[in-house]
Design an enzyme around this catalytic site. Structure first.
Site, PDB file in Angstrom:
ATOM      1  N   ASP A 214       0.826  -1.215   0.000  1.00 50.09           N
ATOM      2  CA  ASP A 214       0.000   0.000   0.000  1.00 50.09           C
ATOM      3  C   ASP A 214       0.855   1.258   0.000  1.00 50.09           C
ATOM      4  O   ASP A 214       1.522   1.553   0.994  1.00 50.09           O
ATOM      5  CB  ASP A 214      -0.901  -0.048   1.242  1.00 50.09           C
ATOM      6  CG  ASP A 214      -1.735   1.199   1.403  1.00 50.09           C
ATOM      7  OD1 ASP A 214      -2.091   1.798   0.376  1.00 50.09           O
ATOM      8  OD2 ASP A 214      -2.029   1.563   2.556  1.00 50.09           O
TER       9      ASP A 214
ATOM     10  N   ASP B 224      -2.068   6.057  -5.093  1.00 54.12           N
ATOM     11  CA  ASP B 224      -2.335   5.141  -3.983  1.00 54.12           C
ATOM     12  C   ASP B 224      -2.745   3.761  -4.471  1.00 54.12           C
ATOM     13  O   ASP B 224      -3.862   3.563  -4.945  1.00 54.12           O
ATOM     14  CB  ASP B 224      -3.430   5.739  -3.093  1.00 54.12           C
ATOM     15  CG  ASP B 224      -3.720   4.889  -1.872  1.00 54.12           C
ATOM     16  OD1 ASP B 224      -2.913   3.988  -1.562  1.00 54.12           O
ATOM     17  OD2 ASP B 224      -4.748   5.124  -1.223  1.00 54.12           O
TER      18      ASP B 224
END
Length: 406
Positions: free
Chosen positions: A100, A286
């Site tokens: 992530d 992201d």
């Protein structure tokens, strides 16, 4: 001469370019929707509701509970789809994690976890690891759709063929959220800047750089459009880029704030007409968020422009028969245009016997001292190979090379 050759061999062995295969799974949102639980979940998991219900459970001074920080926690467990394998401890204990770029911490469930969610996942058994170092400090991470508590530790981490000794990580002991219960993955490995971390110490990739075990202070992501039994759903490459997975040239965008991988966005255009972010704003690249997100007022108008209407799922849908007539949406980053067609920003999912077309855009209002923030999640990153350069603090983007559609 022998010593020189040995030294060169050991130096070559100490650094590497390592590929980590990524797998795709149905998102938590999809699972909850199929089980008829999505609406109830959304009612109980707004930031304000989570704060009122669980704030007293967190250690005092937890950074993610500071005023305004909750809204900045954009990592969205509900839409996470791509995950890969790591191991912790000696001997190795395996875990699946979300890689992530929207967070900076590494955590996995502990064998001492008291939550139901942990029973469905692989848990770290500290007493079985001979390299385990107990830390004792507590931590809390307060995400937008989930929250957890735990204790900190150190142990040997392995990713692909790389070994990172003495890596700080969190052992989660309390995960009171439906998001974790429904998650396919065990934990999260954050790749953002250290300033975003809740757990004190060096994030994983920072340790790799410090210990000189990657060729370059660079990692890159390729996310495929479809999964298959013969090839992985994507790739995380640690230490460089894979030229076979993108079509050049690479366009580089300087990081404007070292927390998220945040870059400058000039505007957002619909069918060539600039309608949003007209004087410039910021965008976050992201991998932990599936959709493309922006301020509520802009996203609501964008949904109207692409013909999306609210559904009883709490999401926006379009008529699948109209996809070919929907407009293109273009994100202009530092003068470079990145265009998505309707086939690329619309997500097709089967619900029972019916195919439903969901909009790939969602509203997320993030508190910022600068302009409004947008999030370029997996809907965008599937079309553009992404490169994260820690040495020069920049993000590179190039057209992803996908195999021809059958």
């Amino acid at each position: 001469m022998f010593r020189l050759l040995l030294l060169l061999f050991l130096t070559w062995m100490s650094s590497a370019l390592v590929s980590v295969p990524l797998r795709r799974t149905r998102s938590i949102r999809t699972r909850l929707r199929a089980d008829g639980l999505l609406n109830e979940f959304l009612k109980d998991h707004t930031p304000d509701m989570i704060s009122r219900r669980y704030a007293q459970c967190f250690p005092s001074g937890t950074p993610s509970l500071r005023l305004g920080r909750i809204s900045e926690r954009i990592y969205n467990f509900m839409d996470a789809q791509f995950y890969g394998e790591i191991s912790l401890g000696t001997p190795e204990q395996n875990f699946s994690v979300i890689f992530d770029t929207g967070s900076a911490d590494l955590w996995v469930p502990s064998s001492y976890c008291v939550s139901e969610a942990c029973a469905n996942h692989r848990c770290f058994k500290a007493f079985k690891s001979t390299s385990f170092i107990h830390d004792g400090r507590r931590f809390g991470i307060h995400y937008g759709s989930g929250h957890l508590l735990g204790t900190m530790a150190r142990d040997t981490l392995k990713i692909g063929g790389l070994t990172i000794p003495n890596q700080e990580f969190g052992e989660s002991v309390y995960e009171p959220s439906e998001a974790f219960l429904s998650a396919k993955f065990d934990g999260v490995l954050g790749l953002a800047y250290q300033s975003l971390a809740e757990i004190l110490g060096s994030p994983v990739f920072d340790n790799m750089i410090e210990q000189k075990i990657v060729d370059q202070p660079v990692f890159s992501f390729y996310l495929s459009r479809k999964s298959s039994h013969t090839r992985p759903a994507g790739e995380l490459l640690l230490g460089g880029t894979n030229e076979a997975l993108y079509i050049g040239p690479i366009k580089w965008h300087p990081v404007t704030a070292k927390g998220y991988w945040q870059i400058r966005m000039d505007s957002v255009a619909v069918q060539g007409v600039s309608l949003f972010c007209p004087v410039g704003c910021e965008a976050i690249v992201d991998t932990g968020t599936s959709l493309i997100a922006g301020p509520t007022s802009d996203i609501v108008r964008l949904q109207q422009l692409i013909g999306a209407t609210p559904s009883h799922f709490g999401e926006f849908v379009v008529d699948c028969a109209r996809l070919s007539s929907l407009p293109q949406v273009t994100f202009v980053l530092n003068g470079t245009e990145y265009t998505l067609t309707s086939e690329q920003y619309i997500r097709k999912e089967r619900l029972g016997k019916n195919e439903i077309c969901f909009s790939g855009f969602q509203a997320v209002d993030i508190i910022s001292s600068k302009e409004p923030l947008w999030i370029l999640g997996d809907v965008f990153l599937t079309e553009y190979y992404s490169i994260f350069d820690k040495e020069h603090d920049q993000v590179g983007l190039a057209r992803a090379r996908h195999p021809p559609e059958p």
